[in-house]
Design an enzyme around this catalytic site. Structure first.
Site, PDB file in Angstrom:
ATOM      1  N   TRP A 129       0.814  -1.221   0.000  1.00 39.19           N
ATOM      2  CA  TRP A 129       0.000   0.000   0.000  1.00 39.19           C
ATOM      3  C   TRP A 129       0.843   1.264   0.000  1.00 39.19           C
ATOM      4  CZ3 TRP A 129       2.169   2.310   3.993  1.00 39.19           C
ATOM      5  CH2 TRP A 129       2.771   1.477   4.936  1.00 39.19           C
ATOM      6  N   ASN A 130       2.153   1.163   0.229  1.00 40.15           N
ATOM      7  CA  ASN A 130       2.876   2.412   0.510  1.00 40.15           C
ATOM      8  C   ASN A 130       3.063   3.317  -0.711  1.00 40.15           C
ATOM      9  OD1 ASN A 130       4.759   0.606  -0.444  1.00 40.15           O
ATOM     10  ND2 ASN A 130       6.358   1.166   1.011  1.00 40.15           N
ATOM     11  N   LYS A 153      -2.931  -8.463  -7.074  1.00 38.23           N
ATOM     12  CA  LYS A 153      -3.538  -8.594  -5.745  1.00 38.23           C
ATOM     13  C   LYS A 153      -2.898  -7.466  -4.936  1.00 38.23           C
ATOM     14  CE  LYS A 153      -3.405  -9.796  -1.275  1.00 38.23           C
ATOM     15  NZ  LYS A 153      -4.238  -8.615  -0.928  1.00 38.23           N
ATOM     16  N   ALA A 155      -2.654  -4.534  -1.828  1.00 38.42           N
ATOM     17  CA  ALA A 155      -2.864  -4.554  -0.381  1.00 38.42           C
ATOM     18  C   ALA A 155      -4.335  -4.254  -0.086  1.00 38.42           C
ATOM     19  CB  ALA A 155      -1.968  -3.526   0.291  1.00 38.42           C
ATOM     20  N   GLU A 227      10.673  -8.163  -3.494  1.00 41.97           N
ATOM     21  CA  GLU A 227      11.205  -6.862  -3.047  1.00 41.97           C
ATOM     22  C   GLU A 227      10.708  -6.683  -1.622  1.00 41.97           C
ATOM     23  OE1 GLU A 227      13.164  -5.180  -4.867  1.00 41.97           O
ATOM     24  OE2 GLU A 227      12.625  -5.383  -6.974  1.00 41.97           O
ATOM     25  N   CYS A 261      10.406   1.450   1.746  1.00 43.12           N
ATOM     26  CA  CYS A 261      11.403   0.390   1.954  1.00 43.12           C
ATOM     27  C   CYS A 261      12.812   0.960   1.860  1.00 43.12           C
ATOM     28  CB  CYS A 261      11.205  -0.720   0.942  1.00 43.12           C
ATOM     29  SG  CYS A 261      11.167  -0.125  -0.745  1.00 43.12           S
ATOM     30  N   GLU A 367      13.661  -2.939  10.933  1.00 42.30           N
ATOM     31  CA  GLU A 367      13.123  -1.896  10.054  1.00 42.30           C
ATOM     32  C   GLU A 367      12.047  -1.122  10.818  1.00 42.30           C
ATOM     33  OE1 GLU A 367      10.600  -3.224   6.770  1.00 42.30           O
ATOM     34  OE2 GLU A 367      11.331  -1.545   5.581  1.00 42.30           O
TER      35      GLU A 367
HETATM   36  P1  NAP Z   1       2.742  -6.977   3.746  1.00 45.06           P
HETATM   37  O1  NAP Z   1       1.874  -7.134   4.914  1.00 45.06           O
HETATM   38  O2  NAP Z   1       3.701  -8.031   3.409  1.00 45.06           O
HETATM   39  O3  NAP Z   1       1.751  -6.692   2.513  1.00 45.06           O
HETATM   40  C1  NAP Z   1       2.219  -6.598   1.190  1.00 45.06           C
HETATM   41  C2  NAP Z   1       1.296  -7.402   0.292  1.00 45.06           C
HETATM   42  O4  NAP Z   1       1.447  -8.792   0.585  1.00 45.06           O
HETATM   43  C3  NAP Z   1      -0.179  -7.085   0.490  1.00 45.06           C
HETATM   44  O5  NAP Z   1      -0.827  -7.168  -0.749  1.00 45.06           O
HETATM   45  C4  NAP Z   1      -0.635  -8.182   1.429  1.00 45.06           C
HETATM   46  O6  NAP Z   1      -2.012  -8.443   1.335  1.00 45.06           O
HETATM   47  C5  NAP Z   1       0.175  -9.358   0.908  1.00 45.06           C
HETATM   48  N1  NAP Z   1       0.405 -10.413   1.882  1.00 45.06           N
HETATM   49  C6  NAP Z   1       0.512 -10.316   3.220  1.00 45.06           C
HETATM   50  N2  NAP Z   1       0.759 -11.523   3.760  1.00 45.06           N
HETATM   51  C7  NAP Z   1       0.806 -12.408   2.745  1.00 45.06           C
HETATM   52  C8  NAP Z   1       1.026 -13.812   2.663  1.00 45.06           C
HETATM   53  N3  NAP Z   1       1.255 -14.545   3.730  1.00 45.06           N
HETATM   54  N4  NAP Z   1       1.008 -14.393   1.439  1.00 45.06           N
HETATM   55  C9  NAP Z   1       0.796 -13.653   0.336  1.00 45.06           C
HETATM   56  N5  NAP Z   1       0.565 -12.324   0.350  1.00 45.06           N
HETATM   57  C10 NAP Z   1       0.586 -11.702   1.540  1.00 45.06           C
HETATM   58  O7  NAP Z   1       3.627  -5.686   3.783  1.00 45.06           O
HETATM   59  P2  NAP Z   1       3.329  -4.343   4.519  1.00 45.06           P
HETATM   60  O8  NAP Z   1       3.785  -4.492   5.912  1.00 45.06           O
HETATM   61  O9  NAP Z   1       1.955  -3.880   4.256  1.00 45.06           O
HETATM   62  O10 NAP Z   1       4.328  -3.420   3.686  1.00 45.06           O
HETATM   63  C11 NAP Z   1       5.477  -2.931   4.208  1.00 45.06           C
HETATM   64  C12 NAP Z   1       6.678  -3.786   3.868  1.00 45.06           C
HETATM   65  O11 NAP Z   1       6.904  -3.784   2.465  1.00 45.06           O
HETATM   66  C13 NAP Z   1       7.920  -3.203   4.489  1.00 45.06           C
HETATM   67  O12 NAP Z   1       8.734  -4.215   5.002  1.00 45.06           O
HETATM   68  C14 NAP Z   1       8.610  -2.532   3.311  1.00 45.06           C
HETATM   69  O13 NAP Z   1       9.975  -2.335   3.476  1.00 45.06           O
HETATM   70  C15 NAP Z   1       8.258  -3.448   2.206  1.00 45.06           C
HETATM   71  N6  NAP Z   1       8.399  -2.764   0.917  1.00 45.06           N
HETATM   72  C16 NAP Z   1       9.424  -3.141   0.105  1.00 45.06           C
HETATM   73  C17 NAP Z   1       9.629  -2.499  -1.105  1.00 45.06           C
HETATM   74  C18 NAP Z   1      10.762  -2.891  -2.014  1.00 45.06           C
HETATM   75  O14 NAP Z   1      10.733  -2.513  -3.162  1.00 45.06           O
HETATM   76  N7  NAP Z   1      11.735  -3.641  -1.569  1.00 45.06           N
HETATM   77  C19 NAP Z   1       8.772  -1.468  -1.477  1.00 45.06           C
HETATM   78  C20 NAP Z   1       7.740  -1.119  -0.623  1.00 45.06           C
HETATM   79  C21 NAP Z   1       7.564  -1.787   0.565  1.00 45.06           C
HETATM   80  P3  NAP Z   1      -3.035  -7.903   2.451  1.00 45.06           P
HETATM   81  O15 NAP Z   1      -2.956  -6.421   2.417  1.00 45.06           O
HETATM   82  O16 NAP Z   1      -4.350  -8.437   1.997  1.00 45.06           O
HETATM   83  O17 NAP Z   1      -2.577  -8.476   3.753  1.00 45.06           O
END
Ligand code: NAP
Length: 466
Positions: A129-130, A153, A155, A227, A261, A367
């Site tokens: 979502w970010n 899919k 967030a 990522e 991130c 983080e």
């Molecule tokens: P998150 O909970 O992992 O959510 C990201 C996506 O993954 C959402 O669409 C979420 O769906 C889905 N998801 C969650 N659990 C899952 C599972 N077990 N299996 C499959 N899909 C799943 O991440 P967040 O906490 O919202 O986002 C922040 C993180 O993203 C931070 O760690 C940040 O550093 C990282 N990030 C990395 C980058 C990069 O380019 N490296 C860029 C941006 C963000 P739901 O919303 O339905 O749970």
């Protein structure tokens, strides 16, 4: 609350969506496969025309899309407009370069031999979502230009952005089903990855989400790009231009209300300038304006969800318990938003600086996803590099120096997917983006990004004169 848009500045529920049924998912997969059969036969010129149209739609509707993002996840409106513009830029970049990146490459052998890049089919994108638009477009532009089709899919807290993005590709003239948004929860991802019509997957998000997706993809022998998180260092050597470093330190930490991130998260400063750096940083943090992200002069909006706010509160508490000292911030009750009836229930957190945290504390390697900076002091370059690398992550790194030998050491010895010297880490359509270690694998953007989801087909034809 399932799939819902909730304004993080006010707590108001804007819209609630029913997740797709099994039947609707099956229909979408079928449509995706049919779209692939048509889309893969289009020429680069046709795809480019559609992608340029998508870029133009983004520009024409940027105010509308920016407001949607700000309402759903709280980024300041100016940043949201810039994000829509950057999304248009990545569409244009791949529209202009895909044909060149994916042209046949002839390789001299004992026959007529060459490499041909071909699309593989439907790629599932699980997105965070970010950066609700940018993250999706940087996946979709190369994928569609390569002839693949996309399944998003997104967030669960940005469903309106997710639907708007699919509408952009439809309006741009891509085949019906070439890019579809599936409003589903994370619990449906495994089933999609296992489906034979889905050929590969990319996920941007947390480590647990990435590990889960990759294990399902591994079981089905499908390629993934991950990522994941980062705890990027921002190293300031005594030789650096201090004022420039401090100014950029604020932007690099505060971008997207601290939820990026590649935000600078650990400030590693050489002892000789540490007092001056910290003092200037505190002054700048004190001047930051926290408030309604729809107002143009707001610099820091709310965190995207109450859960993210709770996590951050807990992490700062752990910093204090580990011996960290709060130099500014840390107190939600002192925020001006607390005096505003409309914003009182928003997920606001004040710009905060933690100093003197022991480097061996587990929280020092974590983080922190919000406007909280950790400042560490080091005696020399050796210690700076060692501390920078003392984290499970390896996404990006920013380093400030005017000494050539220091610059070369930093470029060579920092363990990260990117190193930016005398600048903050940023993504750019022209440059590959991704991490090492627990920050993930694979690359998006640049030429490298488009090669992740293509069949690199080797062709060898017996020469007629052999
Ligand atoms: P998150 O909970 O992992 O959510 C990201 C996506 O993954 C959402 O669409 C979420 O769906 C889905 N998801 C969650 N659990 C899952 C599972 N077990 N299996 C499959 N899909 C799943 O991440 P967040 O906490 O919202 O986002 C922040 C993180 O993203 C931070 O760690 C940040 O550093 C990282 N990030 C990395 C980058 C990069 O380019 N490296 C860029 C941006 C963000 P739901 O919303 O339905 O749970």
């Amino acid at each position: 609350m399932g799939i819902a848009s909730i304004n993080p500045a006010t707590g108001e529920t804007l819209k609630v969506f029913e997740p797709l049924t099994d039947e609707a998912i099956a229909t979408a997969l079928e449509r995706s496969q049919q779209a692939f059969e048509r889309h893969r036969r289009t020429s680069f010129a046709q795809r480019a025309e559609r992608m340029q149209r998508a870029a133009q739609i983004l520009i024409d509707r940027k105010a509308e899309f920016a407001k949607l993002m700000t309402l759903e996840m709280g980024k300041p409106i100016g940043a949201a407009i810039a994000e829509v513009e950057k999304s248009a830029l990545v569409c244009r970049y791949y529209a202009e370069h895909a044909a060149e990146f994916l042209a046949d490459v002839s390789i001299p052998t004992d026959g007529d031999s060459f490499v041909r890049y071909q699309p593989i089919g439907a790629v599932l994108a699980v997105m965070p979502w970010n950066f609700p638009f940018w993250q999706v477009f940087r996946f979709a532009a190369p994928a569609l230009m390569a002839g693949n089709v996309g399944l998003l899919k997104h967030a669960s807290n940005v469903p309106q952005s997710a639907l708007a993005i699919a509408e952009v590709f439809d309006q741009a003239g891509f085949e019906t089903g070439a890019f579809q948004t599936l409003l589903i929860g994370a619990d449906r991802v495994a089933q999609l990855v296992a489906d034979e019509r889905v050929k590969a997957a990319t996920l941007t998000g947390s480590e647990p989400a990435g590990a889960s997706l990759a294990s399902h993809a591994g079981a089905a022998i499908k390629k993934t790009v991950l990522e994941l998180g980062g705890s990027d260092p921002f190293i300031v050597m005594a030789s650096a231009d201090l004022d420039a470093a401090v100014a950029m330190a604020v932007t690099a930490r505060m971008i997207n209300n601290g939820q990026s991130c590649i935000a600078a998260k650990r400030f590693i400063v050489q002892e000789a300038i540490a007092d001056a750096f910290t003092q200037k940083l505190v002054e700048r943090y004190a001047a930051l304006k926290v408030g309604d992200p729809l107002l143009p002069d707001t610099q820091i909006g709310p965190l995207a969800t109450p859960a993210i706010l709770q996590d951050l509160v807990h992490q700062v508490q752990r910093c204090i318990e580990a011996g960290g000292k709060i130099l500014i911030g840390g107190d939600i009750s002192a925020l001006p938003t607390q005096q505003d009836e409309r914003l009182r229930r928003g997920n606001f957190y004040p710009p905060t600086i933690v100093a003197d945290l022991p480097t061996e504390a587990a929280i020092a390697k974590d983080e922190l996803f919000g406007p909280v900076a950790m400042v560490f002091r080091v005696p020399d370059l050796e210690a700076a590099i060692a501390l920078a690398n003392d984290t499970p992550f390896g996404l990006g790194a920013s380093a400030w120096t005017t000494v050539d030998a220091e610059r070369d050491r930093l470029i060579n010895d920092i363990e990260a997917g990117s190193v930016f010297i005398n600048s903050m880490v940023k993504s750019d359509p022209r440059l590959p983006f991704g991490g090492i270690k627990r920050s993930g694998y694979g690359r998006e953007l640049g030429a490298q990004g488009i090669y992740e989801f293509v069949n690199i087909k080797t062709v060898w034809v017996k020469s007629s004169d052999v």
